[in-house]
Design a protein around this motif. Structure first.
Motif, mmCIF file in Angstrom:
data_model
loop_
_atom_site.group_PDB
_atom_site.id
_atom_site.type_symbol
_atom_site.label_atom_id
_atom_site.label_comp_id
_atom_site.label_asym_id
_atom_site.label_seq_id
_atom_site.Cartn_x
_atom_site.Cartn_y
_atom_site.Cartn_z
ATOM 1 N N SER A 5 46.351 -147.340 41.371
ATOM 2 C CA SER A 5 47.396 -148.368 41.374
ATOM 3 C C SER A 5 48.608 -147.880 40.599
ATOM 4 C CB SER A 5 46.888 -149.678 40.748
ATOM 5 O OG SER A 5 46.614 -149.497 39.369
ATOM 6 N N TYR A 6 49.716 -148.628 40.761
ATOM 7 C CA TYR A 6 50.890 -148.416 39.925
ATOM 8 C C TYR A 6 51.573 -149.753 39.688
ATOM 9 C CZ TYR A 6 53.418 -148.190 44.464
ATOM 10 O OH TYR A 6 53.920 -148.433 45.717
ATOM 11 N N GLU A 14 53.356 -139.861 36.704
ATOM 12 C CA GLU A 14 53.717 -140.789 35.636
ATOM 13 C C GLU A 14 53.294 -142.229 35.904
ATOM 14 O OE1 GLU A 14 57.852 -140.525 34.697
ATOM 15 O OE2 GLU A 14 57.844 -138.332 34.590
ATOM 16 N N VAL A 15 53.200 -142.614 37.182
ATOM 17 C CA VAL A 15 52.969 -144.039 37.468
ATOM 18 C C VAL A 15 51.615 -144.350 38.077
ATOM 19 C CG1 VAL A 15 55.455 -144.411 37.725
ATOM 20 C CG2 VAL A 15 54.055 -143.997 39.770
ATOM 21 N N LEU A 16 50.944 -143.372 38.672
ATOM 22 C CA LEU A 16 49.653 -143.626 39.317
ATOM 23 C C LEU A 16 48.509 -143.500 38.318
ATOM 24 C CD1 LEU A 16 50.112 -141.710 42.683
ATOM 25 C CD2 LEU A 16 49.704 -144.165 42.454
ATOM 26 N N SER A 17 47.574 -144.411 38.392
ATOM 27 C CA SER A 17 46.379 -144.336 37.557
ATOM 28 C C SER A 17 45.185 -144.827 38.365
ATOM 29 C CB SER A 17 46.540 -145.181 36.290
ATOM 30 O OG SER A 17 46.705 -146.547 36.618
ATOM 31 N N VAL A 18 43.990 -144.444 37.941
ATOM 32 C CA VAL A 18 42.751 -144.872 38.600
ATOM 33 C C VAL A 18 41.917 -145.620 37.575
ATOM 34 C CG1 VAL A 18 40.660 -144.130 39.792
ATOM 35 C CG2 VAL A 18 42.814 -142.915 40.186
ATOM 36 N N ASP A 311 42.342 -137.646 41.770
ATOM 37 C CA ASP A 311 43.478 -136.726 41.871
ATOM 38 C C ASP A 311 44.560 -137.257 42.808
ATOM 39 O OD1 ASP A 311 42.397 -134.885 40.121
ATOM 40 O OD2 ASP A 311 41.445 -133.691 41.696
ATOM 41 N N ILE A 312 44.689 -138.545 42.887
ATOM 42 C CA ILE A 312 45.653 -139.129 43.818
ATOM 43 C C ILE A 312 47.090 -138.693 43.518
ATOM 44 C CG2 ILE A 312 45.873 -141.283 42.498
ATOM 45 C CD1 ILE A 312 46.223 -142.711 45.219
ATOM 46 N N ALA A 313 47.430 -138.503 42.264
ATOM 47 C CA ALA A 313 48.786 -138.058 41.936
ATOM 48 C C ALA A 313 49.056 -136.677 42.534
ATOM 49 C CB ALA A 313 48.992 -138.039 40.423
ATOM 50 N N HIS A 316 49.733 -137.068 46.230
ATOM 51 C CA HIS A 316 51.098 -137.510 46.501
ATOM 52 C C HIS A 316 52.079 -136.347 46.365
ATOM 53 C CE1 HIS A 316 51.368 -142.108 46.614
ATOM 54 N NE2 HIS A 316 50.099 -141.796 46.821
ATOM 55 N N GLU A 317 51.857 -135.520 45.360
ATOM 56 C CA GLU A 317 52.735 -134.369 45.153
ATOM 57 C C GLU A 317 52.622 -133.377 46.303
ATOM 58 O OE1 GLU A 317 52.563 -134.602 40.245
ATOM 59 O OE2 GLU A 317 51.310 -133.166 41.346
ATOM 60 N N ARG A 318 51.425 -133.244 46.873
ATOM 61 C CA ARG A 318 51.246 -132.365 48.040
ATOM 62 C C ARG A 318 52.045 -132.886 49.232
ATOM 63 N NH1 ARG A 318 50.566 -130.703 52.628
ATOM 64 N NH2 ARG A 318 48.933 -129.287 53.359
ATOM 65 N N VAL A 319 52.064 -134.189 49.434
ATOM 66 C CA VAL A 319 52.866 -134.772 50.511
ATOM 67 C C VAL A 319 54.347 -134.490 50.273
ATOM 68 C CG1 VAL A 319 53.556 -136.917 51.650
ATOM 69 C CG2 VAL A 319 51.164 -136.554 51.017
#
Length: 335
Positions: A5-6, A14-18, A311-313, A316-319
Motif C-alpha cells: 500500500s501507499y 519511498e512510498v510503498l510498504s508491505v 519487493d514490490i518497489a 515498480h522501478e523495473r516498469v
C-alpha cells in the motif's frame, strides 16, 4: 492478509510498504479472490508516482488494476459454483479521472464485483492472467474497435510492448497482416514470433518509407499507436486513405498539436482507446477471444520479470526502467 500500500504519491521505494491488513469480505454481487499474481501497468506506476499532478483519491491505496487468482468465496447473489474457479481480474482500481476503488490486486485477497473476475483459461498461468485486464483488452479494442480486420494491413507502433505484443497476435488471428516497429534485434525476434510478417527498426530505418515500400505505396489500413504525440507525422504518412489511427497513449506529449491537414488529406479516422472504458459488448467479445486463443495455444503472454510481494518497489522501478515483457508480482509463491 499481507498487502502492499501507499498513503502518499512519490518514488516507489519511498512510498510503498508491505504490511498486515484485515482481509476483505465479499459483499453482494462480489467474489472473494485469493490473489496469486498482480500485474503492473504503466498506469499503476503513474498513479503511484503522482504523474501530471495525480493526487490521492483515498487515504490508503493498495495498488494495481490487474491480477489473477482463485475464487474462495462469494457474496449474496453470486453462484456458489464459482468457488474454486481460476480467474483474471480487470479494473480493480478504476480508471483515470475517477476515484475508483481504494484496494487493488497487490494483496493476498481482494473482494471484487463478480463480472470483473473472468474465467482464466486452463492453458494460462496465474502470472499470465495478471496481464490480461489492461494490456490484452486494450489491444483487442485497438485492433477491433471498428470491426473485422480480415485482409487488412495493420501497423503496430511499439509492437514489442505489452499492448503491442498482444495487438500483433490478435490482429494476425483476425486475418490481418502486421507490420511492427521495434528498437532491438531481440525485440524483432519477439514480434516476429508473435506473427508479424515484417518488423522495422525505428532507430535505424526510415519507418514511413519502409511501410510504403512494404505496402506498395498504399499505406496501412490501421495503426495501433503507442505514443500519438511523438508519431503524428509518421502516422499521417503511413496511413492509407480513409485509414484509422487507434491510439492508446501519448505519454511523451500529453497535449500534442495536431497536423490537421496531413490527416485530412487522407480522410483519416482518429480513435482514442481508453482501456479502462471499453464498452461492455467489446469487453465480452475481447474476453471470448482471449479464451479462444489461449485454449488453442495461440496466445503468448510475455513476462519479462517477476518479483515477490515484499519487493514490490523494485517491481515498480523495473516498469519505470522499461524492458521486454510484462512485470508481475507473485503472491504466495504462485507461478
Amino acid at each position: 492478509m499481507l498487502a502492499a500500500s501507499y498513503t502518499r504519491t512519490g518514488p516507489a521505494a519511498e512510498v510503498l510498504s508491505v504490511t498486515e491488513m484485515a482481509a476483505p469480505v465479499a459483499g453482494p454481487g462480489e467474489v472473494l479472490v485469493r490473489v496469486h499474481a498482480s500485474g503492473i501497468n504503466p498506469a499503476d506506476v503513474k498513479r503511484r508516482g503522482g504523474w501530471r499532478g495525480m493526487g490521492m483519491d483515498h487515504k490508503l491505496i493498495i495498488p494495481h488494476t490487474d491480477g489473477a487468482g482463485e475464487i474462495i468465496g462469494v457474496g449474496a447473489g453470486v453462484d456458489l459454483a464459482r468457488i474454486g474457479e481460476r480467474v483474471w481480474m480487470w479494473n480493480a482500481q478504476g480508471g483515470y479521472g475517477e476515484a475508483g476503488r481504494a484496494f487493488g490486486t497487490a494483496a493476498e485477497f481482494i473482494a471484487i464485483a463478480s463480472h470483473q473476475a473472468v474465467r482464466l483459461a486452463d492453458a494460462l498461468s496465474f502470472a499470465d492472467g495478471a496481464n490480461l485486464g489492461v494490456p490484452a483488452m486494450t489491444a483487442y479494442r485497438a485492433v477491433f474497435a471498428d470491426g473485422p480486420v480480415t485482409g487488412q494491413t495493420i501497423f503496430v507502433n511499439g509492437a514489442a510492448g505489452a499492448v503491442g505484443h498482444f495487438a500483433v497476435q490478435m490482429a494476425v488471428a483476425g486475418g490481418a497482416r502486421v507490420i511492427g516497429t521495434v528498437s532491438t534485434p531481440e525485440a524483432a525476434v519477439h514480434v516476429r514470433q508473435a506473427g508479424a510478417f515484417a518488423t522495422i527498426d525505428r532507430k535505424r530505418e526510415d519507418v514511413s518509407a519502409r511501410i510504403l515500400e512494404l505496402t506498395e505505396g498504399q499505406g496501412v489500413d490501421r495503426i495501433v499507436e503507442v505514443d500519438f504525440g511523438a508519431n503524428l507525422e509518421l502516422d499521417a504518412a503511413a496511413l492509407k486513405r480513409n485509414g484509422t489511427v487507434a491510439s492508446y497513449s501519448s505519454s511523451s506529449n500529453p497535449t500534442p498539436m495536431l497536423p490537421y491537414y496531413a490527416f485530412a488529406a487522407k480522410g483519416a479516422n482518429l480513435r482514442f482507446i481508453q482501456g479502462f472504458l471499453i464498452p461492455e459488448d467489446q469487453r465480452l467479445a475481447g474476453e471470448r477471444m482471449i479464451a479462444e486463443l489461449a485454449d488453442a495455444g495461440r496466445l503468448k503472454v510475455a513476462i519479462g520479470a517477476t518479483f515477490p510481494l515484499e519487493d514490490i518497489a523494485k517491481a515498480h522501478e523495473r516498469v519505470e526502467r522499461g524492458g521486454l515483457g510484462n512485470v508481475v508480482v507473485l503472491i504466495g509463491g504462485a507461478q
